[in-house]
Write an enzyme that holds these catalytic residues in place. Structure first.
Site, short mmCIF file in Angstrom:
data_model
loop_
_atom_site.label_atom_id
_atom_site.label_comp_id
_atom_site.label_asym_id
_atom_site.label_seq_id
_atom_site.Cartn_x
_atom_site.Cartn_y
_atom_site.Cartn_z
N HIS A 31 -3.82 -2.79 17.48
CA HIS A 31 -4.91 -3.53 16.85
C HIS A 31 -6.25 -3.35 17.53
O HIS A 31 -7.28 -3.78 17.00
CB HIS A 31 -4.56 -5.03 16.79
CG HIS A 31 -3.41 -5.33 15.89
ND1 HIS A 31 -2.10 -5.34 16.32
CD2 HIS A 31 -3.36 -5.59 14.56
CE1 HIS A 31 -1.31 -5.61 15.30
NE2 HIS A 31 -2.04 -5.76 14.23
N CYS A 71 -0.67 -10.70 21.84
CA CYS A 71 -1.46 -10.19 20.72
C CYS A 71 -1.03 -10.93 19.46
O CYS A 71 0.14 -10.85 19.05
CB CYS A 71 -1.24 -8.69 20.55
SG CYS A 71 -2.06 -8.02 19.07
N LYS A 75 -4.95 6.81 10.05
CA LYS A 75 -3.91 5.92 9.52
C LYS A 75 -4.54 4.86 8.63
O LYS A 75 -5.61 4.34 8.92
CB LYS A 75 -3.16 5.26 10.68
CG LYS A 75 -2.07 4.29 10.23
CD LYS A 75 -1.55 3.49 11.42
CE LYS A 75 -0.60 2.38 10.95
NZ LYS A 75 -0.18 1.51 12.07
N CYS A 96 0.18 -8.50 16.62
CA CYS A 96 1.56 -8.01 16.75
C CYS A 96 2.56 -9.15 16.85
O CYS A 96 3.75 -8.95 16.69
CB CYS A 96 1.70 -7.13 17.99
SG CYS A 96 0.68 -5.66 17.99
N LYS A 151 -6.81 -1.71 6.61
CA LYS A 151 -7.73 -2.53 5.82
C LYS A 151 -9.11 -2.59 6.47
O LYS A 151 -10.12 -2.61 5.78
CB LYS A 151 -7.17 -3.95 5.68
CG LYS A 151 -5.99 -4.08 4.73
CD LYS A 151 -5.50 -5.51 4.67
CE LYS A 151 -6.51 -6.43 4.04
NZ LYS A 151 -6.05 -7.83 3.95
N HIS A 210 4.05 1.45 2.26
CA HIS A 210 5.20 0.70 1.76
C HIS A 210 5.88 1.46 0.63
O HIS A 210 7.12 1.53 0.56
CB HIS A 210 4.76 -0.67 1.25
CG HIS A 210 4.05 -1.51 2.26
ND1 HIS A 210 2.77 -1.98 2.06
CD2 HIS A 210 4.42 -1.97 3.47
CE1 HIS A 210 2.39 -2.69 3.10
NE2 HIS A 210 3.38 -2.70 3.98
N HIS A 229 0.84 -1.19 0.00
CA HIS A 229 0.00 0.00 0.00
C HIS A 229 0.88 1.25 0.00
O HIS A 229 2.11 1.17 -0.12
CB HIS A 229 -1.00 -0.01 1.16
CG HIS A 229 -0.37 -0.11 2.53
ND1 HIS A 229 0.53 0.82 3.02
CD2 HIS A 229 -0.53 -1.02 3.52
CE1 HIS A 229 0.89 0.49 4.24
NE2 HIS A 229 0.27 -0.63 4.56
N CYS A 231 -4.73 -4.05 22.81
CA CYS A 231 -3.48 -3.79 22.08
C CYS A 231 -3.53 -2.38 21.50
O CYS A 231 -4.51 -2.01 20.84
CB CYS A 231 -3.31 -4.82 20.96
SG CYS A 231 -2.06 -4.38 19.74
#
Length: 640
Positions: free
Chosen positions: A148, A128, A297, A131, A300, A23, A20, A145
């Site tokens: 997440h 988690c 941020k 992670c 998905k 990256h 995405h 977390c």
């Protein structure tokens, strides 16, 4: 003279999802930094790759009904394919499934284990799965977390632990003694703040009873390596640690590019791992912020992930690279919107760079038929017409900023010089000078300075916009080979455009974008009809046996105006297939054609005839068109 060496790395990207915008940004940032260092006379090595072990890969593969290896191969290839599209030129693409990497991970684990810094213990903690790490209660936010937003699971098991706590004070001292170790400074302060609390020892294994997809511990075959203790080692395994020439040359000049969410493993785990293994530390970290899309941020789960391929298709690769490097202040978060990228293209690229390029070279064609005239140094001095000092200021500011990976400042220095050139045009008014032959020497001097200024700009934008740099230089007749560039030492010398050389007519570098038309065009895109069916996995597709075949005979079936009875050659056998293509193909049309057959389709009876397969075709304007091949192919070959 020995060159300096610079080694830049991206984090190796986790293959639990396709690439995405985030990256793409990190890869482009590392590429820009590498290209700049080459301009500055450094030997460089640029590494990127994929991280392929751990729980999340197993889970992602299970969702696709495939194996972790097949899944990792597929996603890793997407990352590899993206790089040339983005003009990213890395030296190596490493995968944590590469044999040489696994060998180095095993060696590092063995070395640290033998030194006594790895021990076995039972542990109960909050884990988690997203992670793939254990958390302390103090690290959670409302019991969840922080990354997440889910409550971790309580896991009790025996594992191997790395004595990170042993090196806590050493790491604090190292960071304080090396203020450039982590930059920008706010992230150095963040790591030091974290280190104010006692550092927990790191669980570096996962039992094979829970996870098998990983590198087996060399000292216990019932356990695999924790994903970070595997992934971080890629930075040295890629250089051939311990005896490889690349390691000897480049490791001492290492800076890692990472996003702020992985600063802890890179700023704490990794330096302590190196210290424990007796390996020289890297120079430091360059830490960048997040790209926010639709106000948050990219994620998905909330559906705001931006595909870099779609953006480059819409706006062009160099425009995309420019926007990313100019819009984000390195270290801070930035917003990605269609309006913001179009604004940058229209304002900075079309109005500023594109405009000055077109104005200068068009005037040189209008007044001198494209021929470069010589600057009159006496007139230049008397009327203060030289742009040399302004170009030097731009080069100095550019070099200072880019050396610190402050890309927005480096581009700001170039655009300050472009602004000076545009004002210079308006002040000197070449169109007015051209009206009087007495002003010819002044006109020649003005245009020469502007052309030289364009030369400098074309050289400086190379790390960020290599395609545009080359286009400008080809137009001005100064381009080197496609893979070559001008170093800073070559760029800085004023007066390199030769008198008498002929410059081509300028192309439009960046057409202006009408954002309203763009939005209308995008909103007018209709979904596929019929809609796509439910997604299948590669394993689902592999169940379909497609084969090449040649039609040997064909005839109509009585009482049907739609069906033809075909005999096809499948290489090792012939088959009868009943195909509903009679309205598009006569028997004479189809005999001898090569087609694709679904060879493992269960036999069926149609109009009293047995059909032993199906041929593939598509509908085009109410007629069927058979699938086939551009070259003759042997019957019976598998179609993949």
């Amino acid at each position: 003279m020995n060159k300096h060496h610079q080694y830049y790395t991206t984090p190796i990207y986790y293959v639990n999802a396709k690439p995405h915008l985030g990256h793409a940004y990190t890869s482009i940032a590392a590429d820009v930094a590498t290209r700049f260092k080459k301009m500055d006379g450094f030997d460089t090595y640029f590494l990127t790759g994929t991280d392929e072990h751990g729980d999340k890969i197993v889970q992602a593969a299970e969702k696709q009904s495939t194996t972790p290896k097949i899944y990792a191969d597929q996603i890793s290839q997407l990352f590899q394919d993206l790089l040339p599209v983005l003009y990213v030129k890395n030296n190596r693409f490493i995968r944590t499934t590469d044999p040489d990497h696994i060998k180095v991970v095993t060696a590092i684990l063995t070395k640290i284990y033998k030194s006594g810094d790895i021990y076995f213990s039972s542990y109960e903690g909050l884990y988690c799965y997203g992670c793939e790490q254990f958390y302390q209660k103090r690290d959670l936010i409302d019991g969840k977390c922080p990354d997440h937003g889910v409550a971790p699971s309580t896991i009790k098991e025996s594992n191997y632990f790395f004595k990170m706590s042993k090196y806590q004070e050493w790491l604090i001292d190292h960071i304080n003694a090396n203020p450039d170790f982590i930059r920008p400074e706010q992230y150095k302060n963040e790591v030091l703040s974290f280190l104010k609390n006692p550092l927990e020892d790191l669980c570096i294994s996962r039992p094979k009873s829970r996870l098998t997809w990983g590198i087996t511990l060399p000292f216990d075959k019932d356990y695999v390596t924790y994903v970070w203790f595997d992934a971080l080692v890629n930075y040295i395994s890629a250089l051939g640690y311990p005896d490889g020439e690349l390691f000897k040359q480049f490791w001492s000049g290492t800076r890692h590019f990472v996003a702020k969410d992985i600063i802890k493993p890179h700023g704490i785990y990794w330096p302590i791992m190196l210290k424990a293994a007796g390996i020289e530390l890297y120079n430091g970290l360059n830490v960048h912020g997040f790209w926010n899309v639709k106000g948050s941020k990219m994620s998905k789960s909330i559906g705001n992930v931006t595909d870099p391929l779609q953006v480059t298709d819409a706006y062009g690769i160099d425009s995309f690279r420019y926007f990313l490097m100019r819009e984000m202040v390195f270290g801070l978060d930035a917003n990605f919107t269609q309006d913001s990228i179009v604004s940058r293209i229209n304002s900075d690229l079309a109005n500023d760079l594109g405009n000055v390029f077109s104005r200068v070279l068009s005037m040189n064609h209008r007044y001198f038929n494209g021929e470069v005239k010589e600057a009159d140094t006496k007139i230049e001095s008397q009327q203060n017409l030289s742009l040399a000092s302004d170009a030097q200021d731009a080069i100095d500011a550019f070099k200072k900023a880019m050396s610190l990976c402050e890309f927005h400042k480096g581009l700001g220095a170039i655009w300050q010089f472009i602004s000076i050139m545009n004002k210079y045009i308006d002040t000197q008014a070449p169109w007015a000078l051209a009206k009087d032959d007495a002003n010819l020497p002044v006109l020649e001097t003005v245009l020469y300075n502007l052309i030289e200024g364009l030369r400098v700009v074309s050289c400086l934008i190379y790390p960020i916009m290599p395609g545009t740099s080359l286009t400008m230089q080809k137009t001005m007749g100064i381009a080197k080979d496609d893979d070559e560039f001008f170093t800073l030492n070559e760029t800085v010398t004023w007066g390199q455009i030769k008198k008498g050389s002929v410059i081509k007519k300028p192309p439009i570098l960046f057409p202006r974008i009408d954002i309203d038309k763009t939005k209308k065009k995008q909103s007018a895109v209709k979904p596929l009809k019929p809609a796509l069916k439910e997604e299948i996995t590669i394993n689902d597709f592999s169940k379909i046996d497609l084969r090449t075949a040649t039609v040997l005979s064909a005839k109509k079936i009585e009482k049907s105006n739609k069906l033809l009875k075909l005999t096809v050659d499948l290489g090792s056998e012939t088959r009868q297939i009943i195909a509903g293509i009679a309205k598009s193909y006569s028997p004479d049309d189809i005999i001898g054609k090569q087609v694709i057959v679904v060879a493992n389709l269960k036999e069926a009876e149609l109009m009293g005839e047995v059909s032993q397969g199906m041929i593939l075709a598509a509908t085009n304007k109410k007629k069927l068109v058979l699938s086939g091949f551009e070259k003759d192919i042997i019957p019976g070959k598998q179609v993949k």
